[in-house]
Design an enzyme around this catalytic site. Sequence first.
Site, PDB file in Angstrom:
ATOM      1  N   ASP A 181     -11.053  52.302  19.391  1.00  0.00           N
ATOM      2  CA  ASP A 181     -10.207  52.756  20.494  1.00  0.00           C
ATOM      3  C   ASP A 181      -8.870  53.346  20.039  1.00  0.00           C
ATOM      4  O   ASP A 181      -8.203  54.036  20.793  1.00  0.00           O
ATOM      5  CB  ASP A 181      -9.947  51.600  21.470  1.00  0.00           C
ATOM      6  CG  ASP A 181      -9.367  50.369  20.775  1.00  0.00           C
ATOM      7  OD1 ASP A 181      -9.138  50.429  19.553  1.00  0.00           O
ATOM      8  OD2 ASP A 181      -9.144  49.342  21.448  1.00  0.00           O
ATOM      9  N   HIS A 182      -8.455  53.076  18.808  1.00  0.00           N
ATOM     10  CA  HIS A 182      -7.135  53.537  18.355  1.00  0.00           C
ATOM     11  C   HIS A 182      -7.199  54.921  17.709  1.00  0.00           C
ATOM     12  O   HIS A 182      -6.477  55.831  18.083  1.00  0.00           O
ATOM     13  CB  HIS A 182      -6.546  52.546  17.353  1.00  0.00           C
ATOM     14  CG  HIS A 182      -5.924  51.334  17.966  1.00  0.00           C
ATOM     15  ND1 HIS A 182      -6.634  50.432  18.703  1.00  0.00           N
ATOM     16  CD2 HIS A 182      -4.643  50.873  17.939  1.00  0.00           C
ATOM     17  CE1 HIS A 182      -5.815  49.463  19.112  1.00  0.00           C
ATOM     18  NE2 HIS A 182      -4.605  49.710  18.655  1.00  0.00           N
ATOM     19  N   ASP A 214      -5.224  42.318  16.913  1.00  0.00           N
ATOM     20  CA  ASP A 214      -4.351  43.195  17.682  1.00  0.00           C
ATOM     21  C   ASP A 214      -3.429  42.303  18.488  1.00  0.00           C
ATOM     22  O   ASP A 214      -3.872  41.310  19.076  1.00  0.00           O
ATOM     23  CB  ASP A 214      -5.174  44.090  18.620  1.00  0.00           C
ATOM     24  CG  ASP A 214      -4.292  45.183  19.200  1.00  0.00           C
ATOM     25  OD1 ASP A 214      -4.335  46.311  18.692  1.00  0.00           O
ATOM     26  OD2 ASP A 214      -3.521  44.889  20.137  1.00  0.00           O
ATOM     27  N   ARG A 225       5.194  49.167  24.910  1.00  0.00           N
ATOM     28  CA  ARG A 225       6.178  49.222  23.817  1.00  0.00           C
ATOM     29  C   ARG A 225       6.897  50.561  23.833  1.00  0.00           C
ATOM     30  O   ARG A 225       6.249  51.609  23.995  1.00  0.00           O
ATOM     31  CB  ARG A 225       5.491  49.049  22.452  1.00  0.00           C
ATOM     32  CG  ARG A 225       4.998  47.668  22.278  1.00  0.00           C
ATOM     33  CD  ARG A 225       4.446  47.386  20.893  1.00  0.00           C
ATOM     34  NE  ARG A 225       4.173  45.971  20.839  1.00  0.00           N
ATOM     35  CZ  ARG A 225       3.176  45.409  20.188  1.00  0.00           C
ATOM     36  NH1 ARG A 225       2.350  46.157  19.479  1.00  0.00           N
ATOM     37  NH2 ARG A 225       3.010  44.112  20.214  1.00  0.00           N
ATOM     38  N   SER A 250       3.539  44.583  16.610  1.00  0.00           N
ATOM     39  CA  SER A 250       2.088  44.601  16.418  1.00  0.00           C
ATOM     40  C   SER A 250       1.619  43.575  15.391  1.00  0.00           C
ATOM     41  O   SER A 250       2.398  42.976  14.661  1.00  0.00           O
ATOM     42  CB  SER A 250       1.657  46.000  15.987  1.00  0.00           C
ATOM     43  OG  SER A 250       1.513  46.054  14.593  1.00  0.00           O
ATOM     44  N   ARG A 302      -0.370  44.448  12.949  1.00  0.00           N
ATOM     45  CA  ARG A 302      -0.882  45.189  11.794  1.00  0.00           C
ATOM     46  C   ARG A 302      -0.498  44.515  10.478  1.00  0.00           C
ATOM     47  O   ARG A 302       0.676  44.405  10.133  1.00  0.00           O
ATOM     48  CB  ARG A 302      -0.422  46.650  11.836  1.00  0.00           C
ATOM     49  CG  ARG A 302       1.057  46.890  11.757  1.00  0.00           C
ATOM     50  CD  ARG A 302       1.402  48.348  12.031  1.00  0.00           C
ATOM     51  NE  ARG A 302       1.203  48.655  13.438  1.00  0.00           N
ATOM     52  CZ  ARG A 302       1.956  49.493  14.149  1.00  0.00           C
ATOM     53  NH1 ARG A 302       2.939  50.145  13.583  1.00  0.00           N
ATOM     54  NH2 ARG A 302       1.718  49.699  15.428  1.00  0.00           N
TER      55      ARG A 302
END
Length: 641
Positions: free
Chosen positions: A64-65, A119, A379, A533, A535
């Site tokens: 989806d990213h 995520d 964000r 995030s 990440r």
Amino acid sequence: MGKNLIQKILEAHLVKGELKTGEEIAIKIDQTLTQDATGTMAYLQFEALGIPRVKTELSVSYIDHNTLQSGFENADDHQFLQSIAAKYGIYFSRPGNGICHQVHLERFGIPGKTLLGSDSHTPTGGGIGMIAIGAGGLDVAVAMGGGPFYLATPKVVLVKLSGSLQPWVSAKDVILEVLRIMSVKGGVGKIIEYGGEGVKCLTVPQRATITNMGAELGATTSIFPSDENTLAFLKSQGRENVWKPLGPDPDATYDEVIEVDLSKLESLIAQPHSPDKVVKVKEIAGTKVNQVAIGSCTNSSYVDMMTVANALKGKQIHPEVSLVISPGSRQVLEMIARNGALADMISAGARILETTCGPCIGMGQAPPSNSISIRSFNRNFLGRSGTKSASVYLASPEVCVATALMGVMTDPRDLGKPISVEMPEKFHIDDRMVLPPSSDPESVEIIRGPNIKPLPINRPLPDTLEGELLLKVEDNITTDHIMPAGAKILPLRSNIPEISKHVFEVVDETFAPRALEKGGGFIVGGENYGQGSSREHAALAPMYLGIKWVLAKSFARIHKANLINFGILPLTFENSADYEKLSPNDHLRIKNIISLLKENKPLVIENLNKNEKTIVTYDLSERAKEIIIAGGLLNYTREQQ
Ligand code: MIC
Ligand code: SF4
């Protein structure tokens, strides 16, 4: 003594430790999710663990990213992810099926279960009564392998809702109000449990908007009880068989209580560049706006889309505004396509995007220089939109659509007669874009394109660390500062040598080349370092550049866990005022690290330039220390095996 909802679910999943605030516990994870930007790394790590098949009740891999596919990189990652899912027992949600959090809520969420996702917006699942936690990819890889998830027992905050929402006011305004009260660091070390009479007026997707953006509080997660509304939602998704009622005991106790009267709320908006800079829309109404973007995992449900479509029906958007809309899932997109709402959007001048993260993570639709963009996202960190000089505001879909029509920030009450959209009794159900894993895993070949580079491996922690202070930053530094995303950098997520060149680029373009030239070094930060995030690249890429410790006034939860996982020491000042004593380029040394860590004693930073000493401490469990000493969680897990 009565228990709150969090205590009940945590207790049912407890594998190690005791539920005492601040103490480390380990919990069993029932479900995992990954998305493609963090997933490639998570699955490389899962492979490195050498486990033949996932051991969870359900694991789903979403694309989806990274769907722009402006080069071969994203497409290669998709093939890698599809093949690895088939082999290891993971369901694969194909590109086009929707944003992970929304699809998971619709099709897979189960009240009372635990979900770990690579995520930070995984807490969206709290809307359906799950304990859904965001973590680094490596933690998710370990959970897929059947390992528990470690966390410090959080405090539980009750947000007690009363009253009901006024017309034009929506779930986004509730979470913006909570952000206004608690701030972006107010939720660190806490779980937010919603309760009170007011929860009854909120549907599951509205609750999910609130728990989704609880990530911006820094909270471990947020949760709503599972009640009649949860049952109605599950029924409409054809999944009522997984429902069970769940709530706190009547005499449950909480560490903190915040009261919000929904009837008194009005439309709110977060100003640049932080989700907690919240004011009433009417305070800044009239400001000219250049771009409006509606979508993201926060606000792209069926009702959100229908509200926007109804407001646009028969009208034209303002000629100086670009309006982009990305529905959250294929389910929603197909429903609004079939009922004509999509045509109303298109006819009004909206630009329709894929059902992905899109502009939320800077994958296209960067706004013009020095412009104002208002978004229904979660964000608005500096530069995240892809345009560093742009000012990004966050608000409800209602505020966004009113603004798109008027060309200036507009309180939606100015649109007149309120729009009311009912939740459908039946959603359109078609799971053919979710591919089940292969029943013959042996035969599956994993496809690895040239952008999939091997995992960098760290060395065990040395006893003495000496080097330069490469960078000193202020409070609330986000992972978007540390490891930016966007259309140019996101495709490099499975290529650490390449992506590392962009570390701290928004703050100081010389950072990465200096780190490489000097063979590594150190970073000093302020409060809430690493917010945002999940990440792990914000730790993994600095590790690759040779960063050995980060010293901050305080850390955000997921980033601190990621630093530990990659063998970087997260240190804190014994005395915050010492922040002033350290300057970039200072030559620093810490000695006897291993023995001091083992004895739980403070470390001493010797400043060889200034001939000064700074005492630093750390808040690390015994396990976390062992992980860091081993050079990270992968090395540690292998040692344990
Ligand atoms: C985000 O919203 O920042 C992301 C992109 O979804 C990240 C994950 C990532 O960086 O891949 C998150 O929230 O964890
Ligand atoms: Fe995607 Fe944005 Fe949600 Fe992150 S916050 S998962 S980028 S939609």
